[in-house]
Design a protein around this motif. Structure first.
Motif, PDB file in Angstrom:
ATOM      1  N   ALA A  35     -29.877-107.530  33.547  1.00  0.00           N
ATOM      2  CA  ALA A  35     -29.188-106.667  33.045  1.00  0.00           C
ATOM      3  C   ALA A  35     -27.960-106.397  33.776  1.00  0.00           C
ATOM      4  O   ALA A  35     -26.986-105.847  33.611  1.00  0.00           O
ATOM      5  CB  ALA A  35     -30.021-105.392  33.255  1.00  0.00           C
ATOM      6  N   VAL A  36     -27.890-107.389  34.982  1.00  0.00           N
ATOM      7  CA  VAL A  36     -26.667-107.176  36.042  1.00  0.00           C
ATOM      8  C   VAL A  36     -25.678-107.618  35.212  1.00  0.00           C
ATOM      9  O   VAL A  36     -24.250-106.868  35.130  1.00  0.00           O
ATOM     10  CB  VAL A  36     -26.813-108.152  37.120  1.00  0.00           C
ATOM     11  CG1 VAL A  36     -25.687-108.298  37.882  1.00  0.00           C
ATOM     12  CG2 VAL A  36     -27.986-107.579  38.090  1.00  0.00           C
ATOM     13  N   ALA A  37     -25.390-108.552  34.134  1.00  0.00           N
ATOM     14  CA  ALA A  37     -24.289-109.151  33.607  1.00  0.00           C
ATOM     15  C   ALA A  37     -23.567-108.069  32.669  1.00  0.00           C
ATOM     16  O   ALA A  37     -22.404-107.747  32.863  1.00  0.00           O
ATOM     17  CB  ALA A  37     -24.393-110.278  32.823  1.00  0.00           C
ATOM     18  N   GLY A  45     -26.381 -99.132  33.599  1.00  0.00           N
ATOM     19  CA  GLY A  45     -25.376 -99.312  34.628  1.00  0.00           C
ATOM     20  C   GLY A  45     -25.307 -98.144  36.080  1.00  0.00           C
ATOM     21  O   GLY A  45     -25.292 -98.620  37.163  1.00  0.00           O
ATOM     22  N   ARG A  46     -25.576 -97.029  35.541  1.00  0.00           N
ATOM     23  CA  ARG A  46     -25.640 -95.837  36.503  1.00  0.00           C
ATOM     24  C   ARG A  46     -26.917 -96.130  37.669  1.00  0.00           C
ATOM     25  O   ARG A  46     -26.855 -95.782  38.609  1.00  0.00           O
ATOM     26  CB  ARG A  46     -25.806 -94.618  36.049  1.00  0.00           C
ATOM     27  CG  ARG A  46     -24.730 -94.188  35.569  1.00  0.00           C
ATOM     28  CD  ARG A  46     -24.373 -92.732  35.286  1.00  0.00           C
ATOM     29  NE  ARG A  46     -25.533 -92.089  35.121  1.00  0.00           N
ATOM     30  CZ  ARG A  46     -25.885 -91.125  34.209  1.00  0.00           C
ATOM     31  NH1 ARG A  46     -25.091 -90.527  33.644  1.00  0.00           N
ATOM     32  NH2 ARG A  46     -27.147 -90.360  34.314  1.00  0.00           N
ATOM     33  N   ALA A  51     -28.248 -94.829  44.625  1.00  0.00           N
ATOM     34  CA  ALA A  51     -28.341 -94.845  45.968  1.00  0.00           C
ATOM     35  C   ALA A  51     -29.976 -95.551  46.264  1.00  0.00           C
ATOM     36  O   ALA A  51     -29.719 -96.479  47.279  1.00  0.00           O
ATOM     37  CB  ALA A  51     -28.657 -93.601  46.524  1.00  0.00           C
ATOM     38  N   ALA A  52     -30.820 -95.450  45.469  1.00  0.00           N
ATOM     39  CA  ALA A  52     -32.081 -96.044  45.529  1.00  0.00           C
ATOM     40  C   ALA A  52     -32.096 -97.460  45.507  1.00  0.00           C
ATOM     41  O   ALA A  52     -32.416 -98.328  46.352  1.00  0.00           O
ATOM     42  CB  ALA A  52     -33.156 -95.378  44.505  1.00  0.00           C
ATOM     43  N   VAL A  53     -31.395 -98.131  44.506  1.00  0.00           N
ATOM     44  CA  VAL A  53     -31.119 -99.625  44.399  1.00  0.00           C
ATOM     45  C   VAL A  53     -29.976-100.018  45.494  1.00  0.00           C
ATOM     46  O   VAL A  53     -30.314-101.024  45.976  1.00  0.00           O
ATOM     47  CB  VAL A  53     -30.435 -99.885  42.922  1.00  0.00           C
ATOM     48  CG1 VAL A  53     -30.164-101.187  43.072  1.00  0.00           C
ATOM     49  CG2 VAL A  53     -31.526 -99.503  41.921  1.00  0.00           C
ATOM     50  N   ARG A  54     -29.268 -99.359  45.877  1.00  0.00           N
ATOM     51  CA  ARG A  54     -28.306 -99.771  47.034  1.00  0.00           C
ATOM     52  C   ARG A  54     -29.160 -99.948  48.403  1.00  0.00           C
ATOM     53  O   ARG A  54     -29.162-100.781  49.070  1.00  0.00           O
ATOM     54  CB  ARG A  54     -27.098 -98.879  47.332  1.00  0.00           C
ATOM     55  CG  ARG A  54     -25.951 -98.982  46.309  1.00  0.00           C
ATOM     56  CD  ARG A  54     -24.698 -98.497  46.754  1.00  0.00           C
ATOM     57  NE  ARG A  54     -24.994 -96.909  46.824  1.00  0.00           N
ATOM     58  CZ  ARG A  54     -24.858 -95.944  46.036  1.00  0.00           C
ATOM     59  NH1 ARG A  54     -24.662 -96.260  44.923  1.00  0.00           N
ATOM     60  NH2 ARG A  54     -24.946 -94.723  46.272  1.00  0.00           N
ATOM     61  N   ARG A  55     -30.065 -98.702  48.467  1.00  0.00           N
ATOM     62  CA  ARG A  55     -30.987 -98.897  49.683  1.00  0.00           C
ATOM     63  C   ARG A  55     -31.843-100.072  49.648  1.00  0.00           C
ATOM     64  O   ARG A  55     -32.112-100.851  50.701  1.00  0.00           O
ATOM     65  CB  ARG A  55     -31.717 -97.677  49.728  1.00  0.00           C
ATOM     66  CG  ARG A  55     -30.964 -96.469  50.206  1.00  0.00           C
ATOM     67  CD  ARG A  55     -31.973 -95.210  50.742  1.00  0.00           C
ATOM     68  NE  ARG A  55     -32.758 -94.888  49.646  1.00  0.00           N
ATOM     69  CZ  ARG A  55     -32.401 -93.770  48.827  1.00  0.00           C
ATOM     70  NH1 ARG A  55     -31.318 -93.288  48.877  1.00  0.00           N
ATOM     71  NH2 ARG A  55     -33.232 -93.710  47.889  1.00  0.00           N
TER      72      ARG A  55
END
Length: 161
Positions: A35-37, A45-46, A51-55
């Motif tokens: 899914a990243v691409a 995308g959101r 914040a959870a994925v960034r952590r």
């Protein structure tokens, strides 16, 4: 414990719990990696920028792949760490080497005390009509707290109510 798992020898019970958690972890990794691409053009995308994925990504950056292994001993961190490994495009073989011991640990925990504890709590609450009311009230209270915390974070970050 579900009736189809009752009476299984311990090793088969662990295997019956290992297989689904292994498949779920691999699926999360591959979905996140794939899914990243195109994520910026989709509704995912959101979430990938949440914040959870960034952590989770920060934990992975700081501590490395052992965080993936240890995430299986927590509630709520497994999916984030598996997705973070996919987002970071960790090579599959390295990710799998870190993931398998976590899956084994998860299966052992649930084969010994995890499922038994869950069903014991459920049976205690559901043993009477008041237990059912208490269980529903608990679920509503947890939902209200989660909603309130998320709302406060959105307001604090300036995203609006």
């Amino acid at each position: 414990m579900p009736s189809f798992l009752e009476g299984l020898p311990f090793r088969w019970l662990v295997l019956a719990l290992f297989v689904p958690v292994f498949c779920r972890a691999q699926a999360t990794y591959w979905v996140a990696r794939g899914a990243v691409a195109g994520a910026s053009r989709s509704r995912w995308g959101r979430w990938l920028d949440s914040a959870a994925v960034r952590r989770g990504s920060a934990l992975l950056d700081r501590w490395g792949l052992p965080v993936v292994t240890l995430s299986f001993l927590t509630v709520g961190l497994q999916t984030i760490m598996n997705a973070a490994a996919g987002i970071a495009r960790v090579p599959w073989w390295r990710y799998t080497l870190a993931m398998v011991p976590g899956c084994v640990a998860w299966a052992f925990v649930y084969a010994t005390v995890g499922i038994a504890l869950f069903w014991a709590v459920l049976a205690a609450f559901a043993g009477s009509p008041w237990g059912v009311v208490a269980l529903v009230a608990l679920v509503v209270a947890v939902g209200a707290v989660v909603w309130s915390v998320r709302r406060r974070r959105r307001v604090a970050s300036g995203s609006g109510p």
